[in-house]
Design a protein around this motif. Structure first.
Motif, short mmCIF file in Angstrom:
data_model
loop_
_atom_site.label_atom_id
_atom_site.label_comp_id
_atom_site.label_asym_id
_atom_site.label_seq_id
_atom_site.Cartn_x
_atom_site.Cartn_y
_atom_site.Cartn_z
N GLY A 111 0.82 -1.21 0.00
CA GLY A 111 0.00 0.00 0.00
C GLY A 111 0.86 1.26 0.00
O GLY A 111 0.56 2.23 -0.72
N ALA A 112 1.93 1.24 0.78
CA ALA A 112 2.84 2.39 0.82
C ALA A 112 3.54 2.57 -0.52
O ALA A 112 3.75 3.71 -0.98
N GLU A 113 3.90 1.47 -1.17
CA GLU A 113 4.55 1.56 -2.48
C GLU A 113 3.59 2.11 -3.53
O GLU A 113 4.00 2.89 -4.40
N VAL A 114 2.32 1.72 -3.47
CA VAL A 114 1.32 2.26 -4.39
C VAL A 114 1.21 3.77 -4.20
O VAL A 114 1.21 4.53 -5.18
N ALA A 115 1.15 4.21 -2.95
CA ALA A 115 1.07 5.65 -2.67
C ALA A 115 2.30 6.38 -3.20
O ALA A 115 2.21 7.48 -3.74
N GLY A 175 2.59 9.30 -5.94
CA GLY A 175 3.13 10.57 -5.49
C GLY A 175 2.29 11.26 -4.43
O GLY A 175 2.20 12.49 -4.41
N CYS A 176 1.66 10.47 -3.56
CA CYS A 176 0.85 11.07 -2.51
C CYS A 176 0.94 10.24 -1.23
O CYS A 176 1.51 9.16 -1.22
N ASP A 177 0.37 10.78 -0.16
CA ASP A 177 0.32 10.07 1.11
C ASP A 177 -0.69 8.94 1.00
O ASP A 177 -1.66 9.04 0.23
N ILE A 178 -0.51 7.89 1.78
CA ILE A 178 -1.39 6.72 1.72
C ILE A 178 -2.86 7.09 1.96
O ILE A 178 -3.76 6.50 1.39
N GLY A 179 -3.09 8.11 2.77
CA GLY A 179 -4.45 8.53 3.06
C GLY A 179 -5.13 9.24 1.90
O GLY A 179 -6.34 9.42 1.90
N TYR A 180 -4.36 9.65 0.90
CA TYR A 180 -4.90 10.40 -0.22
C TYR A 180 -4.91 9.61 -1.52
O TYR A 180 -5.14 10.18 -2.58
#
Length: 113
Positions: free
Chosen positions: A59-63, A67-72
Protein backbone atom coordinates in the motif's frame (compact mmCIF):
# COMPACT_ATOMS: atom_id res chain seq x y z
CA UNK A 1 -33.35 -33.99 37.69
CA UNK A 2 -30.76 -35.38 35.32
CA UNK A 3 -27.31 -33.77 35.24
CA UNK A 4 -25.34 -33.80 32.06
CA UNK A 5 -21.64 -33.21 31.69
CA UNK A 6 -20.09 -31.32 28.84
CA UNK A 7 -17.37 -33.24 27.07
CA UNK A 8 -14.78 -31.24 25.23
CA UNK A 9 -11.91 -32.37 23.07
CA UNK A 10 -9.57 -29.78 24.54
CA UNK A 11 -9.11 -30.07 28.30
CA UNK A 12 -9.87 -27.02 30.38
CA UNK A 13 -7.05 -25.13 32.04
CA UNK A 14 -7.74 -26.84 35.38
CA UNK A 15 -7.39 -30.24 33.76
CA UNK A 16 -3.97 -29.32 32.39
CA UNK A 17 -2.44 -29.53 35.84
CA UNK A 18 -1.08 -33.00 35.42
CA UNK A 19 2.42 -33.10 33.95
CA UNK A 20 1.47 -35.53 31.20
CA UNK A 21 -1.34 -33.30 29.97
CA UNK A 22 0.91 -30.26 30.07
CA UNK A 23 3.41 -32.01 27.83
CA UNK A 24 0.67 -33.27 25.54
CA UNK A 25 -1.06 -29.91 25.14
CA UNK A 26 1.82 -27.47 25.35
CA UNK A 27 0.37 -24.00 25.19
CA UNK A 28 1.86 -20.56 25.02
CA UNK A 29 0.28 -17.66 26.83
CA UNK A 30 -0.32 -14.77 24.49
CA UNK A 31 -0.17 -11.83 26.88
CA UNK A 32 -1.51 -9.27 24.42
CA UNK A 33 -4.80 -11.11 23.92
CA UNK A 34 -4.93 -13.18 27.10
CA UNK A 35 -5.51 -16.37 25.11
CA UNK A 36 -3.65 -19.63 24.96
CA UNK A 37 -2.25 -20.66 21.59
CA UNK A 38 -1.63 -24.24 20.54
CA UNK A 39 1.80 -24.89 18.96
CA UNK A 40 0.50 -25.32 15.39
CA UNK A 41 -1.24 -21.97 15.44
CA UNK A 42 1.99 -20.07 16.14
CA UNK A 43 3.06 -20.68 12.55
CA UNK A 44 -0.33 -19.48 11.25
CA UNK A 45 -0.09 -16.38 13.43
CA UNK A 46 3.41 -15.64 12.11
CA UNK A 47 2.27 -16.14 8.50
CA UNK A 48 -0.70 -13.82 9.06
CA UNK A 49 1.58 -11.14 10.53
CA UNK A 50 3.97 -11.47 7.58
CA UNK A 51 1.11 -11.19 5.06
CA UNK A 52 -0.23 -8.12 6.86
CA UNK A 53 3.23 -6.56 6.81
CA UNK A 54 3.53 -7.20 3.05
CA UNK A 55 0.10 -5.63 2.43
CA UNK A 56 1.07 -2.50 4.37
CA UNK A 57 4.32 -2.18 2.44
CA UNK A 58 2.53 -2.71 -0.87
CA UNK A 59 0.00 0.00 0.00
CA UNK A 60 2.84 2.39 0.82
CA UNK A 61 4.55 1.56 -2.48
CA UNK A 62 1.32 2.26 -4.39
CA UNK A 63 1.07 5.65 -2.67
CA UNK A 64 4.69 6.35 -3.53
CA UNK A 65 4.11 5.58 -7.22
CA UNK A 66 1.08 7.88 -7.20
CA UNK A 67 3.13 10.57 -5.49
CA UNK A 68 0.85 11.07 -2.51
CA UNK A 69 0.32 10.07 1.11
CA UNK A 70 -1.39 6.72 1.72
CA UNK A 71 -4.45 8.53 3.06
CA UNK A 72 -4.90 10.40 -0.22
CA UNK A 73 -4.69 7.47 -2.65
CA UNK A 74 -7.59 7.60 -5.11
CA UNK A 75 -8.85 4.09 -4.35
CA UNK A 76 -11.62 4.24 -6.93
CA UNK A 77 -9.11 5.02 -9.68
CA UNK A 78 -6.69 2.30 -8.53
CA UNK A 79 -9.44 -0.34 -8.32
CA UNK A 80 -10.83 0.78 -11.68
CA UNK A 81 -7.44 0.29 -13.31
CA UNK A 82 -6.98 -3.08 -11.62
CA UNK A 83 -10.39 -4.27 -12.75
CA UNK A 84 -9.40 -3.62 -16.37
CA UNK A 85 -6.14 -5.58 -16.29
CA UNK A 86 -7.86 -8.66 -17.73
CA UNK A 87 -8.74 -6.62 -20.83
CA UNK A 88 -5.11 -5.82 -21.65
CA UNK A 89 -3.37 -7.45 -24.60
CA UNK A 90 -0.28 -9.61 -24.08
CA UNK A 91 1.84 -6.84 -25.60
CA UNK A 92 0.45 -4.27 -23.14
CA UNK A 93 1.00 -6.63 -20.20
CA UNK A 94 4.64 -7.19 -21.20
CA UNK A 95 5.14 -3.44 -21.63
CA UNK A 96 3.64 -2.62 -18.21
CA UNK A 97 5.70 -5.37 -16.54
CA UNK A 98 8.89 -3.99 -18.07
CA UNK A 99 8.04 -0.48 -16.86
CA UNK A 100 7.21 -1.83 -13.42
CA UNK A 101 10.47 -3.76 -13.22
CA UNK A 102 12.46 -0.65 -14.13
CA UNK A 103 10.61 1.32 -11.45
CA UNK A 104 11.23 -1.38 -8.83
CA UNK A 105 14.94 -1.52 -9.64
CA UNK A 106 15.46 2.26 -9.83
CA UNK A 107 13.18 3.59 -7.11
CA UNK A 108 12.02 0.96 -4.63
CA UNK A 109 15.20 -1.13 -4.38
CA UNK A 110 17.40 1.99 -4.19
CA UNK A 111 15.33 3.40 -1.31
CA UNK A 112 15.93 0.19 0.69
CA UNK A 113 19.70 0.78 0.66
Amino acid sequence: MVMTMKMSLMPTRKKLESINDQKRYKTTNCFSTGTFILPGSKKKQKTKKENTRKKIIFGAEVAKVLGCDIGYVDKELVFGVLLNISKLSEHDIESFRAQGQIYIENVINKSKC
